[in-house]
Scaffold this motif. Structure first.
Motif, PDB file in Angstrom:
ATOM      1  N   SER A   1      29.043  35.918-180.314  1.00  0.00           N
ATOM      2  CA  SER A   1      29.293  36.522-178.992  1.00  0.00           C
ATOM      3  C   SER A   1      29.574  34.819-178.664  1.00  0.00           C
ATOM      4  CB  SER A   1      28.071  36.855-177.777  1.00  0.00           C
ATOM      5  OG  SER A   1      27.295  36.508-178.248  1.00  0.00           O
ATOM      6  N   ARG A   2      28.636  33.930-179.273  1.00  0.00           N
ATOM      7  CA  ARG A   2      28.624  32.144-178.752  1.00  0.00           C
ATOM      8  C   ARG A   2      30.659  31.504-179.432  1.00  0.00           C
ATOM      9  NH1 ARG A   2      23.256  31.968-180.227  1.00  0.00           N
ATOM     10  NH2 ARG A   2      23.904  31.310-181.747  1.00  0.00           N
TER      11      ARG A   2
ATOM     12  N   ILE B   1      24.801  38.904-184.137  1.00  0.00           N
ATOM     13  CA  ILE B   1      25.963  39.704-183.069  1.00  0.00           C
ATOM     14  C   ILE B   1      25.725  38.019-181.482  1.00  0.00           C
ATOM     15  CG2 ILE B   1      25.654  40.761-180.831  1.00  0.00           C
ATOM     16  CD1 ILE B   1      24.564  43.131-182.535  1.00  0.00           C
TER      17      ILE B   1
END
Length: 196
Positions: free
Chosen positions: A193-194, A189
């Motif tokens: 997200s990056r 996750i």
């Protein structure tokens, strides 16, 4: 036009390089609603392979077809990879020929929405991505995340059943596996997200 589930006027619009007016496509919410989130992600992957067939060898190497839950869509992903290996291209019409006529419409609409910039395109569609390779990595990450979530759900059930029978080494091992998978999920996750 028939193979893509479009009217001749819509096909002419596409051939002229114009965007489709999706309101004129008679796609109802019910038709779009038939596709699950997992199916929409599989269709987004297919759209990415159609738009960027050079990604097909990476898809094959990553075993991405094995992540697709829907058997029909899994077969289409495999066909896309195979046709790219054979011809260097992935054709929408070739993919749609493998789909029964009564199921072709939502798949054709999803593929055409991504390929031709329709408003029906999912918000997280990889087609808009500047870097198709990065978009592929994001798609692969989504599939891996979905698999981890399914495994964690199954582990929760197994742990609950094990606890009902009383303490055991098997239940302890299931709990440790759940911890490892939860950590793996959290890491994935963060990575997604990056945008990596």
């Amino acid at each position: 036009a028939a193979a893509l589930g479009l009217r001749p006027a819509q096909m002419a619009q596409l051939m002229a390089g114009q965007r489709l007016d999706t309101r004129a496509m008679a796609a109802t919410s019910a038709q779009r609603g038939r596709l699950s989130t997992a199916d929409r992600h599989a269709l987004a992957l297919l759209s990415l392979l159609v738009a960027h067939p050079r990604l097909a060898p990476r898809a094959e190497q990553a075993g991405v077809a094995s992540y697709v839950e829907n058997a029909q869509l899994r077969d289409l992903v495999r066909l896309a990879i195979k046709t790219q290996a054979d011809s260097g291209r992935v054709e929408v019409a070739t993919l749609l020929e493998q789909v029964p006529a009564d199921e072709r419409d939502p798949i054709a609409r999803a593929l055409m929405a991504d390929a031709f910039g329709s408003e029906e395109r999912p918000e997280d569609s990889p087609i808009d991505a500047i870097d198709p390779s990065r978009a592929f990595d994001q798609m692969l990450g989504r599939f891996q995340l979905a698999r981890l979530e399914r495994e964690l759900t199954e582990l929760d059930r197994a742990i609950k059943d094990g606890r009902a029978r009383g303490p055991s080494p098997e239940t302890k091992e299931l709990i440790l596996r759940k911890i490892r998978l939860s950590q793996e999920k959290d890491g994935l996750i963060m990575k997604l997200s990056r945008g990596r």
